[in-house]
Scaffold this active site. Structure first.
Site, PDB file in Angstrom:
ATOM      1  N   GLY A   1       0.813  -1.204   0.000  1.00 21.95           N
ATOM      2  CA  GLY A   1       0.000   0.000   0.000  1.00 21.95           C
ATOM      3  C   GLY A   1       0.847   1.254   0.000  1.00 21.95           C
ATOM      4  N   PHE A   2       0.192   2.373  -0.153  1.00 20.55           N
ATOM      5  CA  PHE A   2       0.857   3.669  -0.290  1.00 20.55           C
ATOM      6  C   PHE A   2       1.759   3.983   0.909  1.00 20.55           C
ATOM      7  CE2 PHE A   2      -0.174   8.478   0.027  1.00 20.55           C
ATOM      8  CZ  PHE A   2       1.038   8.835  -0.537  1.00 20.55           C
ATOM      9  N   ILE A   3       1.200   4.007   2.102  1.00 16.14           N
ATOM     10  CA  ILE A   3       1.965   4.408   3.277  1.00 16.14           C
ATOM     11  C   ILE A   3       2.930   3.311   3.703  1.00 16.14           C
ATOM     12  CG2 ILE A   3       1.798   5.106   5.703  1.00 16.14           C
ATOM     13  CD1 ILE A   3      -0.971   6.331   4.967  1.00 16.14           C
TER      14      ILE A   3
ATOM     15  N   TYR B   1     -16.256   3.227   8.024  1.00 15.65           N
ATOM     16  CA  TYR B   1     -14.788   3.262   7.994  1.00 15.65           C
ATOM     17  C   TYR B   1     -14.260   3.908   9.269  1.00 15.65           C
ATOM     18  CZ  TYR B   1     -10.106   5.005   6.962  1.00 15.65           C
ATOM     19  OH  TYR B   1      -8.774   5.322   7.024  1.00 15.65           O
TER      20      TYR B   1
ATOM     21  N   LYS C   1     -12.216   2.192  12.615  1.00 19.38           N
ATOM     22  CA  LYS C   1     -10.940   2.675  13.146  1.00 19.38           C
ATOM     23  C   LYS C   1     -11.062   3.045  14.628  1.00 19.38           C
ATOM     24  CE  LYS C   1      -8.036   2.435   9.694  1.00 19.38           C
ATOM     25  NZ  LYS C   1      -6.776   1.680   9.805  1.00 19.38           N
TER      26      LYS C   1
END
Length: 348
Positions: free
Chosen positions: A23-25, A165, A169
């Site tokens: 993934g991006f991060i 979402y 979290k």
């Protein structure tokens, strides 16, 4: 302030398991830690929520490093994840994998429960069993939900999430706190704001805007552009995470916590914002894109989307107190770097 510096964290001998390395991060964090000499194992499901080819490119780049290994699998697969953790025996776990996307959570809420709640439980339980020195997990500014007082501070009450979402979290934060309390598991949750930069996600605004403008397609601008976001450049974000690896929370003596610290009075658990500590108007962000591209956008103004919020803005003072660091990349500079990367990546 209930924090110890992890002086034993020597890169050459420290084993870090990162979920979400395709993934991006996760990709950027793994690349930074590998460059410092850490031993890194990635775990990623490579699902098709967005272009899997982009995810595989990221993993291929990481694989060039001699101290990187990876397992492809879902967090919900408890047997595979447990076997991976037991085999790698990490000192630190950084949990970044998640089903992302505020808007997609309205269409397909079940996958957020399976990945973000069940999958995260598996990560926390594995960290407890492995007795890691520090568990770090990604949360989101979306947990602030309907809060209107800004900048958002970690000690603010955050009980009015607006999407599943965000709710998933917040559930992660609650589960992690209970484990930190019961098992003395040092845990840091970081709340991300609007992260952007090279190798970013195609479903995020910057990627979509640049792609559409170059192809002469219109861009959808919600709330007529009167939206404000705390845009955080990817390098600033991973610098913050890297520094937090060493800021291990400790259970406070007699439950005493200093003002402004989100440290739990009953657990080695802390929440930290990582943001630029500035809010930028969406229309100004779009103008920066147009300037970098040398091309005007075909703007299509829209009403506010369901589940969205008009503004986000981080109070970054706790991160500075813990690490001495403040993200500060100007959004115009960051946009320019993304555009340069995107042109090379896409050939446009």
């Amino acid at each position: 302030m209930g924090t110890k510096t992890n002086r034993g964290l020597q890169p050459a001998t420290t084993r870090v398991l990162i979920t979400g390395t395709a993934g991006f991060i996760g990709f950027h964090l793994a690349r930074k830690l590998l460059a410092e000499g850490f031993i890194v194992h990635g775990y990623d499901g490579l699902i098709d929520y967005y272009d899997v080819a982009l995810k595989r490119r990221r993993h291929q780049m990481l694989a060039d490093a001699p101290y990187f290994t990876a397992t492809e699998g879902m967090l919900e697969d408890q047997l595979l994840f447990d076997a991976t953790v037991d085999d790698f025996a990490p000192d630190v776990i950084v949990h970044l994998a998640a089903q992302a996307g505020v808007r997609y959570s309205i269409e397909n809420p079940r996958c957020y429960i399976e990945s973000n709640v069940v999958g995260t439980f598996n990560v926390i339980e594995a960290a407890r069993r492995q007795q890691v020195t520090h568990l770090l997990m990604a949360s989101t500014s979306s947990v602030y939900g309907a809060n209107t007082r800004m900048p958002y501070c970690e000690t603010d009450k955050a009980d009015a999430q607006l999407t599943i979402y965000a709710a998933s979290k917040k559930a992660n934060e609650a589960m992690a706190h209970s484990y930190a309390h019961l098992w003395d598991l040092p845990t840091t949750m970081f709340r991300f704001f609007t992260v952007y930069g090279p190798w970013g996600r195609p479903d995020m605004a910057l990627f979509k805007f640049v792609d559409a403008i170059l192809d002469d397609r219109p861009i959808d601008i919600y709330n007529h552009g009167e939206m404000y976001r705390d845009f955080t450049y990817i390098d600033d974000l991973v610098n913050g995470i890297r520094l937090l690896l060493d800021a291990v929370p400790e259970r406070p003596v007699d439950g005493i916590v200093s003002d402004g610290d989100s440290l739990s009075p009953v657990a080695p658990f802390r929440i930290v914002n990582i943001g630029n500590s500035d809010k930028v108007r969406l229309l100004d962000f779009i103008e920066a894109i147009e300037t970098s591209l040398g091309k005007r956008a075909n703007r299509q103004y829209m009403e506010m989307q369901q589940g969205d919020v008009p503004a986000t803005w981080a109070d970054g003072s706790l991160l500075r107190r813990l690490t001495g660091y403040r993200p500060q990349t100007d959004f115009r500079e960051g946009v320019g770097r993304f555009v340069a990367w995107y042109r090379e990546y896409s050939g446009k």
